[in-house]
Design a protein around this motif. Structure first.
Motif, mmCIF file in Angstrom:
data_model
loop_
_atom_site.group_PDB
_atom_site.id
_atom_site.type_symbol
_atom_site.label_atom_id
_atom_site.label_comp_id
_atom_site.label_asym_id
_atom_site.label_seq_id
_atom_site.Cartn_x
_atom_site.Cartn_y
_atom_site.Cartn_z
ATOM 1 N N GLY A 169 -1.967 8.177 5.983
ATOM 2 C CA GLY A 169 -3.042 7.186 5.975
ATOM 3 C C GLY A 169 -3.036 6.259 4.779
ATOM 4 O O GLY A 169 -3.776 5.266 4.762
ATOM 5 N N THR A 178 4.588 6.440 14.111
ATOM 6 C CA THR A 178 3.813 7.325 14.983
ATOM 7 C C THR A 178 4.158 7.132 16.457
ATOM 8 O O THR A 178 3.745 7.943 17.296
ATOM 9 C CB THR A 178 2.290 7.094 14.787
ATOM 10 O OG1 THR A 178 1.978 5.713 14.941
ATOM 11 C CG2 THR A 178 1.845 7.568 13.406
ATOM 12 N N GLN A 186 2.610 2.438 9.815
ATOM 13 C CA GLN A 186 2.160 3.664 10.481
ATOM 14 C C GLN A 186 2.448 3.613 11.982
ATOM 15 O O GLN A 186 2.908 4.596 12.576
ATOM 16 C CB GLN A 186 0.670 3.875 10.248
ATOM 17 C CG GLN A 186 0.304 4.315 8.837
ATOM 18 C CD GLN A 186 -1.171 4.643 8.713
ATOM 19 O OE1 GLN A 186 -1.713 5.417 9.508
ATOM 20 N NE2 GLN A 186 -1.838 4.058 7.731
ATOM 21 N N LYS A 187 2.170 2.470 12.591
ATOM 22 C CA LYS A 187 2.388 2.345 14.038
ATOM 23 C C LYS A 187 3.859 2.506 14.399
ATOM 24 O O LYS A 187 4.195 3.015 15.459
ATOM 25 C CB LYS A 187 1.862 0.988 14.518
ATOM 26 C CG LYS A 187 0.348 0.885 14.506
ATOM 27 C CD LYS A 187 -0.104 -0.504 14.932
ATOM 28 C CE LYS A 187 -1.618 -0.610 14.888
ATOM 29 N NZ LYS A 187 -2.086 -1.978 15.247
ATOM 30 N N LYS A 226 0.833 -1.210 0.000
ATOM 31 C CA LYS A 226 0.000 0.000 0.000
ATOM 32 C C LYS A 226 0.863 1.255 0.000
ATOM 33 O O LYS A 226 1.989 1.254 0.464
ATOM 34 C CB LYS A 226 -0.897 0.023 1.245
ATOM 35 C CG LYS A 226 -1.971 -1.031 1.270
ATOM 36 C CD LYS A 226 -2.763 -0.969 2.572
ATOM 37 C CE LYS A 226 -3.455 0.373 2.740
ATOM 38 N NZ LYS A 226 -4.243 0.434 3.989
ATOM 39 N N TYR A 242 -0.585 4.369 3.881
ATOM 40 C CA TYR A 242 0.349 3.258 4.068
ATOM 41 C C TYR A 242 -0.203 2.226 5.049
ATOM 42 O O TYR A 242 -1.188 2.481 5.747
ATOM 43 C CB TYR A 242 1.713 3.804 4.523
ATOM 44 C CG TYR A 242 2.326 4.691 3.465
ATOM 45 C CD1 TYR A 242 3.151 4.165 2.484
ATOM 46 C CD2 TYR A 242 2.019 6.049 3.407
ATOM 47 C CE1 TYR A 242 3.682 4.974 1.481
ATOM 48 C CE2 TYR A 242 2.533 6.869 2.405
ATOM 49 C CZ TYR A 242 3.366 6.321 1.442
ATOM 50 O OH TYR A 242 3.867 7.124 0.450
ATOM 51 N N SER A 243 0.424 1.070 5.080
ATOM 52 C CA SER A 243 -0.065 -0.033 5.911
ATOM 53 C C SER A 243 -0.082 0.358 7.387
ATOM 54 O O SER A 243 0.755 1.146 7.841
ATOM 55 C CB SER A 243 0.808 -1.283 5.718
ATOM 56 O OG SER A 243 2.072 -1.114 6.331
ATOM 57 N N ASP A 244 -1.038 -0.199 8.107
ATOM 58 C CA ASP A 244 -1.187 0.114 9.534
ATOM 59 C C ASP A 244 0.069 -0.253 10.314
ATOM 60 O O ASP A 244 0.450 0.449 11.252
ATOM 61 C CB ASP A 244 -2.398 -0.638 10.117
ATOM 62 C CG ASP A 244 -3.715 -0.132 9.539
ATOM 63 O OD1 ASP A 244 -3.738 1.005 9.031
ATOM 64 O OD2 ASP A 244 -4.710 -0.875 9.593
ATOM 65 N N TRP A 245 0.713 -1.353 9.938
ATOM 66 C CA TRP A 245 1.911 -1.805 10.655
ATOM 67 C C TRP A 245 3.019 -0.767 10.547
ATOM 68 O O TRP A 245 3.658 -0.420 11.541
ATOM 69 C CB TRP A 245 2.391 -3.142 10.090
ATOM 70 C CG TRP A 245 3.508 -3.745 10.882
ATOM 71 C CD1 TRP A 245 3.415 -4.553 11.975
ATOM 72 C CD2 TRP A 245 4.917 -3.561 10.646
ATOM 73 N NE1 TRP A 245 4.668 -4.895 12.434
ATOM 74 C CE2 TRP A 245 5.614 -4.300 11.646
ATOM 75 C CE3 TRP A 245 5.660 -2.857 9.696
ATOM 76 C CZ2 TRP A 245 7.001 -4.350 11.700
ATOM 77 C CZ3 TRP A 245 7.041 -2.896 9.757
ATOM 78 C CH2 TRP A 245 7.701 -3.634 10.746
#
Length: 272
Positions: A116, A127, A123-124, A99, A118-121
């Motif tokens: 937003g 951040t 992002q975490k 993504k 990009y992949s949630d993994w």
């Protein structure tokens, strides 16, 4: 082929052993001389890789050349685990970087990036306040913003046509939607009445150590850079994986040779 396998494994591991020495030396040098967080972050992985390659190479070298079967078995076990881990990492790299893409801007040579997308993994990872603090110090130390156009001044028209890297586009300037006025590559005038609702507009600073390094767009630019690098790394990993499988197959032949030779040496005294 199988009869030559011991010599091939011995030669390959001798080369790997020689390569592990400069890798280990770089890690030790960084541990002693490294002054920035970026250099300190690299030192431990480099030392671990150097020591790992050295130990595995020694095991393979002695196991193949001196016909020490149990050492060669340990070598093959480690190689098998390495192949499995490398395969899993390659698949993981393709999945988490699937993504995300930059948004093209009309009349501009660069793109802008949104966290937003990009992949949630991923992002975490960025951040997390502690992680980003270290990453930010590395970005500032890299002076990526000061190297735009070789550090030479540009007009606004020239800047807007510049093909900026994801980091430069996202961390070194405010978002186009903020409506800031260009002064130079790293200095912009806040209009004070921007209609943009993006929180990044309020985070921009003309302080050269701040700029937009706290912006979500900067984090997105980093993820785009990681995505690009991981895609390249995954391709290299596939080639390396094929090489490891070939070496593992040759190692299996060498292991079989060792067992046959050991069995022959045990049987030989009774041949009389």
């Amino acid at each position: 082929m199988c009869r030559l396998s011991n010599s091939l494994i011995g030669m390959l591991n001798f080369i790997t052993l020689v390569l592990s020495i400069p890798i280990l030396a770089v890690g030790i040098w960084l541990a002693q001389k490294g002054s920035t967080d970026c250099e300190k972050f690299l030192e431990k992985p480099i030392i671990v890789i150097g020591v790992f390659l050295m130990l595995v190479s020694i095991a393979g070298l002695i196991g193949a050349c001196c016909r020490v079967t149990w050492l060669l078995w340990v070598y093959l076990l480690v190689m098998f685990i390495l192949i499995v881990l490398l395969f899993c990492f390659t698949v993981f790299a393709f999945v988490v970087t699937n993504k995300g893409a930059g948004d093209a801007l009309s009349g501009k040579g660069y793109k802008e990036y949104r966290l937003g997308n990009y992949s949630d993994w991923l992002q975490k990872r960025v951040t997390n306040t502690k992680n980003w603090s270290k990453i930010k110090s590395c970005l500032v130390a890299s002076k990526a913003c000061q190297t735009i156009n070789g550090g030479k001044n540009m007009t606004a028209e020239e800047f807007y046509q510049e093909e900026l890297s994801p980091i430069q586009s996202s961390c070194c300037k405010p978002l186009d939607s903020c409506g800031f006025t260009y002064v130079n590559q790293t200095m912009w005038i806040n209009p004070g009445n921007t209609t943009s609702t993006d929180s990044d507009c309020n985070l921009w600073s003309n302080n050269q150590n701040e700029l937009c390094f706290n912006c979500n767009s900067c984090k997105a630019g980093l993820l785009q850079t990681i995505k690009n690098d991981w895609k390249k790394t995954a391709i290299v990993n596939i080639i390396f994986l094929i090489f490891l499988i070939i070496v593992y197959s040759v190692g299996c032949c060498a292991f079989r040779n060792n067992r046959e030779d050991n069995a022959y040496s045990r049987w030989k005294p009774y041949a009389y």
